[in-house]
Scaffold this active site. Structure first.
Site, PDB file in Angstrom:
ATOM      1  N   CYS A 106     -12.170  10.519   7.942  1.00  0.00           N
ATOM      2  CA  CYS A 106     -12.925  11.267   6.929  1.00  0.00           C
ATOM      3  C   CYS A 106     -12.759  10.591   5.584  1.00  0.00           C
ATOM      4  CB  CYS A 106     -12.518  12.741   6.904  1.00  0.00           C
ATOM      5  SG  CYS A 106     -10.740  13.042   6.910  1.00  0.00           S
ATOM      6  N   SER A 107     -12.064  11.233   4.644  1.00  0.00           N
ATOM      7  CA  SER A 107     -11.953  10.647   3.308  1.00  0.00           C
ATOM      8  C   SER A 107     -10.615  11.007   2.680  1.00  0.00           C
ATOM      9  CB  SER A 107     -13.099  11.130   2.427  1.00  0.00           C
ATOM     10  OG  SER A 107     -13.099  12.541   2.379  1.00  0.00           O
ATOM     11  N   CYS A 108      -9.547  11.065   3.485  1.00  0.00           N
ATOM     12  CA  CYS A 108      -8.223  11.388   2.953  1.00  0.00           C
ATOM     13  C   CYS A 108      -7.832  10.363   1.894  1.00  0.00           C
ATOM     14  CB  CYS A 108      -7.201  11.420   4.083  1.00  0.00           C
ATOM     15  SG  CYS A 108      -7.527  12.727   5.262  1.00  0.00           S
ATOM     16  N   CYS A 110      -9.258   5.722   5.412  1.00  0.00           N
ATOM     17  CA  CYS A 110      -9.178   6.925   6.235  1.00  0.00           C
ATOM     18  C   CYS A 110     -10.358   6.853   7.189  1.00  0.00           C
ATOM     19  CB  CYS A 110      -9.241   8.202   5.395  1.00  0.00           C
ATOM     20  SG  CYS A 110      -9.329   9.683   6.428  1.00  0.00           S
TER      21      CYS A 110
END
Lengths: 207, 100
Positions: free
Chosen positions: A116-118, A113
């Site tokens: 971000c941090s999906c 991702c």
């Protein structure tokens, strides 16, 4: 005394989204303290919410993969509609859609991702810290084969590498190739062989 | 009505929007091929500012040849980058030479 604002100096204090995000931690602690003191929240509610966030984990992902390896009809459903197939196993999925990408002899999949941090958190729990790091997010798209090599995976060049950037509404799971002698192994044995890294795609062979 | 079908060649626009934009810079101006239609979703650019009544937009997964995205890096010729792009960030293209 006038406020002498040096923008650069402030910028340097911000440690964005790395494990040592001290500034955000201070803000969160202060907010929590205020909410508890005002009686809007209890400490117990906070720890319960954290426990709920952390309760999914690799064991759920391993269960899905082992089921797909041993039940061809389930595997088809999983590849067609990941969310519905995962829910069949009574795993509550909160993500809008789960896309399962299958590794084959000629194709490998890697999940990232970049924004971000999906991550499929309702299935796998919280992502590892390296997944959130800016280094992984930038390099996983730009030089994914080098990233894989750093994880100990020298992907042959005749194997096609698909990198999936989960930048929007989809969340992804890699379906690794099954190990040899699949029929001789119990579901428990299979589940124990599957790691989080297989499901992100920084590992390939399950053995 | 969906504008694109699987296999269509598309170009990612550079809309220059500010705010919570989910289309990273590295993919803007690039040409790729639709591999999957994902359905309709509320536009994150609106959701981020509390506008939940907006129209849902089509979302596609689009594949790009890694060798065209990062010509200086070490990629195999068939390696791909697949990313989700909302309809309003896509334009149709006729020229298919650079798509995977």
């Amino acid at each position: 005394m006038p406020h002498d604002h040096h923008h650069e100096e402030h910028e340097a204090l911000v440690i964005e989204d790395e494990a040592g995000n001290i500034e955000a931690q201070i803000i969160v602690d202060a907010l929590q303290e205020v909410l508890i003191r005002k009686g809007l929240l209890t400490a117990h509610e906070v720890t319960a919410a954290i426990a709920k966030l952390e309760s999914p984990g690799i064991h759920l992902g391993a269960k899905i993969v082992a089921k797909a390896w041993t039940d061809p009809a389930y595997k088809q459903r999983l590849l067609q509609d990941g969310r519905a197939a995962v829910q069949e196993l009574e795993i509550p999925v909160t993500e809008a859609r789960i896309i399962v990408v299958e590794n084959t002899a000629t194709r490998h999949n890697l999940i990232t991702c970049t924004l971000c941090s999906c991550y499929p958190r309702s299935i796998l729990g919280q992502p590892p810290s390296w997944y959130i790091s800016k280094a992984y997010r930038a390099r996983s798209v730009r030089e994914p084969r080098r990233i894989l090599a750093e994880f100990g995976l020298d992907l042959p060049r005749d194997v096609q590498l698909d990198v999936h950037d989960s930048n929007a509404d989809m969340r992804y799971l890699v379906l690794p190739e099954p190990p040899a002698a699949l029929h001789l192994r119990t579901p428990e044995d299979l589940e124990a062989m599957i790691t989080r890294d297989h499901l992100i795609g920084v590992a390939r062979d399950v053995a | 009505m969906m504008r694109f079908a699987v296999g269509d060649h598309v170009r990612v626009l550079a809309l220059g929007k500010k705010g919570h934009v989910r289309i990273p810079h590295y993919i803007r101006h690039q040409t790729g091929r639709v591999v999957n239609y994902c359905g309709t979703y509320l536009n994150p650019e609106d959701l981020a500012i509390g506008k939940t009544g907006g129209k849902a937009v089509d979302l596609y997964r689009v594949a790009f040849a890694q060798t065209t995205l990062w010509p200086d890096a070490d990629h195999a010729l068939h390696d791909r980058l697949i990313i989700e792009i909302y309809d309003h960030w896509l334009a149709p293209i006729e020229d298919t030479r650079h798509a995977p």
